[in-house]
Design an enzyme around this catalytic site. Structure first.
Site, PDB file in Angstrom:
ATOM      1  N   SER A 145       0.755  -1.159  -0.052  1.00 15.44           N
ATOM      2  CA  SER A 145      -0.087   0.125  -0.075  1.00 15.44           C
ATOM      3  C   SER A 145       0.919   1.220  -0.052  1.00 15.44           C
ATOM      4  O   SER A 145       1.690   1.427  -0.891  1.00 15.44           O
ATOM      5  CB  SER A 145      -0.948   0.049   0.964  1.00 15.44           C
ATOM      6  OG  SER A 145      -1.972   0.914   1.138  1.00 15.44           O
ATOM      7  N   ASP A 242     -10.011  -3.167  -5.833  1.00 15.88           N
ATOM      8  CA  ASP A 242      -9.309  -2.295  -5.528  1.00 15.88           C
ATOM      9  C   ASP A 242      -9.297  -0.949  -6.116  1.00 15.88           C
ATOM     10  O   ASP A 242      -8.678  -1.330  -7.268  1.00 15.88           O
ATOM     11  CB  ASP A 242      -7.972  -2.863  -5.051  1.00 15.88           C
ATOM     12  CG  ASP A 242      -7.053  -1.848  -4.252  1.00 15.88           C
ATOM     13  OD1 ASP A 242      -7.188  -0.698  -4.077  1.00 15.88           O
ATOM     14  OD2 ASP A 242      -5.859  -2.162  -3.656  1.00 15.88           O
ATOM     15  N   HIS A 272      -7.939  -4.850  -1.033  1.00 13.95           N
ATOM     16  CA  HIS A 272      -6.916  -4.060  -0.725  1.00 13.95           C
ATOM     17  C   HIS A 272      -6.602  -4.415   0.865  1.00 13.95           C
ATOM     18  O   HIS A 272      -7.717  -4.586   1.861  1.00 13.95           O
ATOM     19  CB  HIS A 272      -7.068  -2.572  -0.466  1.00 13.95           C
ATOM     20  CG  HIS A 272      -5.879  -1.800  -0.233  1.00 13.95           C
ATOM     21  ND1 HIS A 272      -5.137  -1.470  -1.305  1.00 13.95           N
ATOM     22  CD2 HIS A 272      -5.392  -1.187   0.788  1.00 13.95           C
ATOM     23  CE1 HIS A 272      -4.136  -0.751  -0.722  1.00 13.95           C
ATOM     24  NE2 HIS A 272      -4.372  -0.632   0.546  1.00 13.95           N
TER      25      HIS A 272
END
Length: 303
Positions: A145, A242, A272
């Site tokens: 991320s 996502d 995610h």
């Protein structure tokens, strides 16, 4: 929502029970409280046989995971959390298992968080640790991320400033500052665990509301780089459900066009943050093992 896998649906429900969607836009303190509670739900015991030590490098806290017999290149791990949440503890089990699976020493970085510390404080901390650690042996940078974005940014910064370049980069569902008109941002605008609006919110927190930096600074938005020559080989792994999904193939395409070996792996049905589901979901576990396989391969090449 296109998720039909029952294991992932259970993972989503467990996550949202501890970390509701509104936590993303709450105060930093409240957001962190929810995030830490969610991490505790999924935390697994560390594998046996690891030597784990905490220290600081020029004031930046790190955690070192050393498997028995580890030698050669190391892994630098940068945690996710939108630059606002996350810590050495939030990703402790993920880091421990990667170290054990690859046999390489892994160094996790507790970089400063926004809004108390605005960009580029996070990347400055990463650079500080990278320079200190890579002075002793070569390494690979990786992250999930926001940490994936920092990993890509570190490579761009090392190219700009000079210094030891990571020998590979592994980016797991990264946000790379891509075009928010790309299909995934609309298709997955209300995706579970990360919405398109959350991405915009975190971007504003990171820069103190400066909306120009995302468009102009490639070390904040690696997809905005003028060129991609001289960057290290890459694995970019994305979750299909996502908003950030389309950043992955765009980055791989840019690297490939510059002659860099780069691979994109997209994970159907996954969302995610799915690394936390690796022991609850067959799909997530297979993806985690594929990431470790790729790391083992790169480590053999450079070892």
């Amino acid at each position: 929502m296109r998720v039909t896998d029952p294991e992932i649906l259970r993972f989503i429900a467990e996550t949202e029970a501890a970390y509701p969607a509104e936590a993303n836009s709450a105060s930093a303190a409240e957001n962190r409280r929810h995030y830490d509670a969610m991490c505790a739900v999924f935390r697994s015991p560390r594998p046996e046989g690891l030597a784990v030590t905490d220290k600081a490098v020029a004031g930046v806290p790190i955690r070192r995971y050393r498997p028995r017999g580890a030698a050669g290149p190391f892994l630098l791990y940068l945690h996710g959390g939108g630059y606002v949440v996350g810590s050495l503890d939030s990703h402790d089990d993920v880091c421990a298992e990667i170290a054990q699976a690859t046999g390489a020493e892994l160094v996790a970085v507790d970089y400063r968080l926004a809004p108390e510390h605005l960009y580029p404080a996070q990347l400055d901390d990463v650079e500080t640790v990278w320079r200190a650690e890579s002075a002793r042996r070569p390494g690979i940078v990786m992250g999930d991320s926001a940490g994936g974005a920092l990993a890509a940014a570190l490579c761009l910064r090392m190219r700009r400033k000079g210094g030891p370049m990571p020998l590979a980069q592994c980016l797991i569902y990264p946000g790379l500052g891509g075009d928010m008109s790309a299909p995934s941002y609309a298709e997955n605008a209300e995706a579970p665990l990360l919405r398109t609006a959350d991405i915009a919110h975190y971007a504003g927190v990171l820069t103190g509301g400066d909306t120009t930096l995302r468009e102009t600074d490639p070390e904040l938005s690696p997809l905005r780089a003028a060129d991609f020559e001289g960057l290290p080989p890459a694995l970019v792994v994305t979750a299909d459900v996502d908003p950030l999904r389309d950043d992955g193939p765009a980055f791989v395409e840019a690297l490939t066009a510059a002659g860099i070996a780069a691979e994109w792996r997209n994970e159907p049905q996954l969302v995610h943050g799915y690394l936390r589901a690796r022991h609850r979901s067959t799909r997530a576990g297979q993806s985690f093992e594929a990431i470790c396989d790729w790391l083992r391969g790169r480590l053999r090449l450079i070892g």
